[in-house]
Design a protein around this motif. Structure first.
Motif, PDB file in Angstrom:
ATOM      1  N   TYR A  91       0.835  -1.201   0.000  1.00 33.64           N
ATOM      2  CA  TYR A  91       0.000   0.000   0.000  1.00 33.64           C
ATOM      3  C   TYR A  91       0.870   1.251   0.000  1.00 33.64           C
ATOM      4  O   TYR A  91       2.011   1.222   0.449  1.00 33.64           O
ATOM      5  CB  TYR A  91      -0.885   0.040   1.249  1.00 33.64           C
ATOM      6  N   THR A  92       0.310   2.348  -0.506  1.00 32.67           N
ATOM      7  CA  THR A  92       0.945   3.659  -0.392  1.00 32.67           C
ATOM      8  C   THR A  92      -0.157   4.697  -0.176  1.00 32.67           C
ATOM      9  O   THR A  92      -1.316   4.343   0.088  1.00 32.67           O
ATOM     10  CB  THR A  92       1.783   3.974  -1.646  1.00 32.67           C
ATOM     11  N   LYS A  93       0.137   5.968  -0.244  1.00 31.93           N
ATOM     12  CA  LYS A  93      -0.865   7.009  -0.050  1.00 31.93           C
ATOM     13  C   LYS A  93      -1.849   7.016  -1.214  1.00 31.93           C
ATOM     14  O   LYS A  93      -1.478   6.635  -2.321  1.00 31.93           O
ATOM     15  CB  LYS A  93      -0.170   8.362   0.073  1.00 31.93           C
ATOM     16  N   PRO A  94      -3.133   7.378  -0.991  1.00 30.20           N
ATOM     17  CA  PRO A  94      -3.699   7.887   0.261  1.00 30.20           C
ATOM     18  C   PRO A  94      -4.056   6.762   1.239  1.00 30.20           C
ATOM     19  O   PRO A  94      -4.197   5.600   0.826  1.00 30.20           O
ATOM     20  CB  PRO A  94      -4.957   8.605  -0.209  1.00 30.20           C
ATOM     21  N   ARG A  95      -4.219   7.122   2.491  1.00 26.46           N
ATOM     22  CA  ARG A  95      -4.534   6.130   3.525  1.00 26.46           C
ATOM     23  C   ARG A  95      -5.886   5.475   3.276  1.00 26.46           C
ATOM     24  O   ARG A  95      -6.063   4.281   3.506  1.00 26.46           O
ATOM     25  CB  ARG A  95      -4.518   6.807   4.896  1.00 26.46           C
TER      26      ARG A  95
ATOM     27  N   PHE B 200      -8.800   5.044   0.208  1.00 22.45           N
ATOM     28  CA  PHE B 200      -9.107   5.256  -1.202  1.00 22.45           C
ATOM     29  C   PHE B 200     -10.358   4.487  -1.566  1.00 22.45           C
ATOM     30  O   PHE B 200     -10.425   3.266  -1.423  1.00 22.45           O
ATOM     31  CB  PHE B 200      -7.937   4.801  -2.081  1.00 22.45           C
TER      32      PHE B 200
ATOM     33  N   GLU C  10      -9.343   1.138   3.406  1.00 20.91           N
ATOM     34  CA  GLU C  10      -8.287   1.703   4.237  1.00 20.91           C
ATOM     35  C   GLU C  10      -7.042   0.827   4.253  1.00 20.91           C
ATOM     36  O   GLU C  10      -7.118  -0.403   4.138  1.00 20.91           O
ATOM     37  CB  GLU C  10      -8.778   1.877   5.684  1.00 20.91           C
ATOM     38  N   VAL C  11      -5.907   1.473   4.418  1.00 18.13           N
ATOM     39  CA  VAL C  11      -4.657   0.754   4.635  1.00 18.13           C
ATOM     40  C   VAL C  11      -4.745   0.065   5.996  1.00 18.13           C
ATOM     41  O   VAL C  11      -5.206   0.671   6.972  1.00 18.13           O
ATOM     42  CB  VAL C  11      -3.459   1.729   4.614  1.00 18.13           C
TER      43      VAL C  11
ATOM     44  N   ASP D 256      -4.314  -0.982   9.672  1.00 14.97           N
ATOM     45  CA  ASP D 256      -3.762  -0.189  10.777  1.00 14.97           C
ATOM     46  C   ASP D 256      -2.357  -0.609  11.170  1.00 14.97           C
ATOM     47  O   ASP D 256      -1.529   0.220  11.545  1.00 14.97           O
ATOM     48  CB  ASP D 256      -4.683  -0.287  12.007  1.00 14.97           C
TER      49      ASP D 256
ATOM     50  N   LEU E 299       0.524   1.181   9.769  1.00 20.63           N
ATOM     51  CA  LEU E 299       0.684   2.562  10.210  1.00 20.63           C
ATOM     52  C   LEU E 299       1.139   2.645  11.661  1.00 20.63           C
ATOM     53  O   LEU E 299       1.340   3.727  12.197  1.00 20.63           O
ATOM     54  CB  LEU E 299      -0.644   3.310  10.056  1.00 20.63           C
TER      55      LEU E 299
END
Length: 218
Positions: free
Chosen positions: A186-190, A192, A196-197, A199, A202
């Motif tokens: 995964y990358t940005k955005p958190r 999309f 969600e990415v 947890d 992160l």
């Protein structure tokens, strides 16, 4: 470690952009690899520089003549510091895999002969080819695309070419990951489109991240 790749082909311009961008371009610009494509029509037969002819014994299509390949290899070898390992792209060859890529990356000089039409005169194999390599159980129009695949895969093994020294080790078909596959990335955005990415990625907890990666390889 690999220092030189020569592509022997009737379409050298195929490799112009291939050698300009990405990992291959970076390797060439940083002088970590000497890469070039050589036009075997330089040694074609007659006024038309012919490189093919009809097959003895009959059959469809044309066969690539031996002289352009043999003469090209012999000419290039005269100015080559290293004895080349000569590869012929062929559907009859050994299937390219990670083990073969690592083996080839340890050669100092590689020539890749690009076959076309109904094949290459057997005497090319008999006289100059060290091995035949296939990139898969399918047929393409010529050896240029397989030559690109072979070149890219082994150039990636040159130390310092990839952004991280861990990149080669963590690829899908690396020796360590073979048959284990690779975790989702995964990358940005958190967030999309509502997804969600995870947890844990992160959290900053390296032990938990490592465990998550181990458990989520697919």
């Amino acid at each position: 470690m690999l220092k030189k790749i020569r592509i022997l082909t009737i379409f050298p311009k195929f490799f112009d952009q291939f050698s300009e961008y990405g990992v291959v371009g970076k390797a060439i610009k940083s002088k970590k690899i000497d890469f070039s494509a050589y036009d075997i029509r330089n040694h074609g037969i007659g006024n038309n520089k012919s490189v093919d002819d009809t097959p003895y014994g009959g059959g469809p299509g044309m066969v690539m003549r031996p002289e352009p390949f043999i003469d090209s290899v012999n000419k290039l070898k005269k100015s080559d510091q290293y004895l080349p390992h000569v590869i012929l792209t062929s559907p009859n060859g050994t299937n390219l895999n990670e083990k073969k890529v690592i083996e080839l990356s340890k050669k100092k000089s590689i020539y890749i002969l690009c076959g076309r039409y109904e094949g290459v005169d057997q005497r090319v194999n008999d006289l100059v080819v060290d091995e035949e390599i296939s990139v898969g159980n399918f047929i393409v129009s010529g050896g240029e695309v397989p030559a690109m695949i072979i070149s890219d895969s082994i150039i990636r093994k040159i130390p310092g070419i990839l952004g991280s020294s861990e990149s080669n080790k963590n690829e899908t078909f690396s020796v360590d990951n073979y048959r284990k596959h690779k975790e989702p990335v995964y990358t940005k955005p958190r967030i999309f489109m509502g997804i969600e990415v995870p947890d844990v990625l992160l959290s900053g907890d390296h032990a938990k991240v490592k465990e998550w990666k181990k458990n989520n390889r697919f």
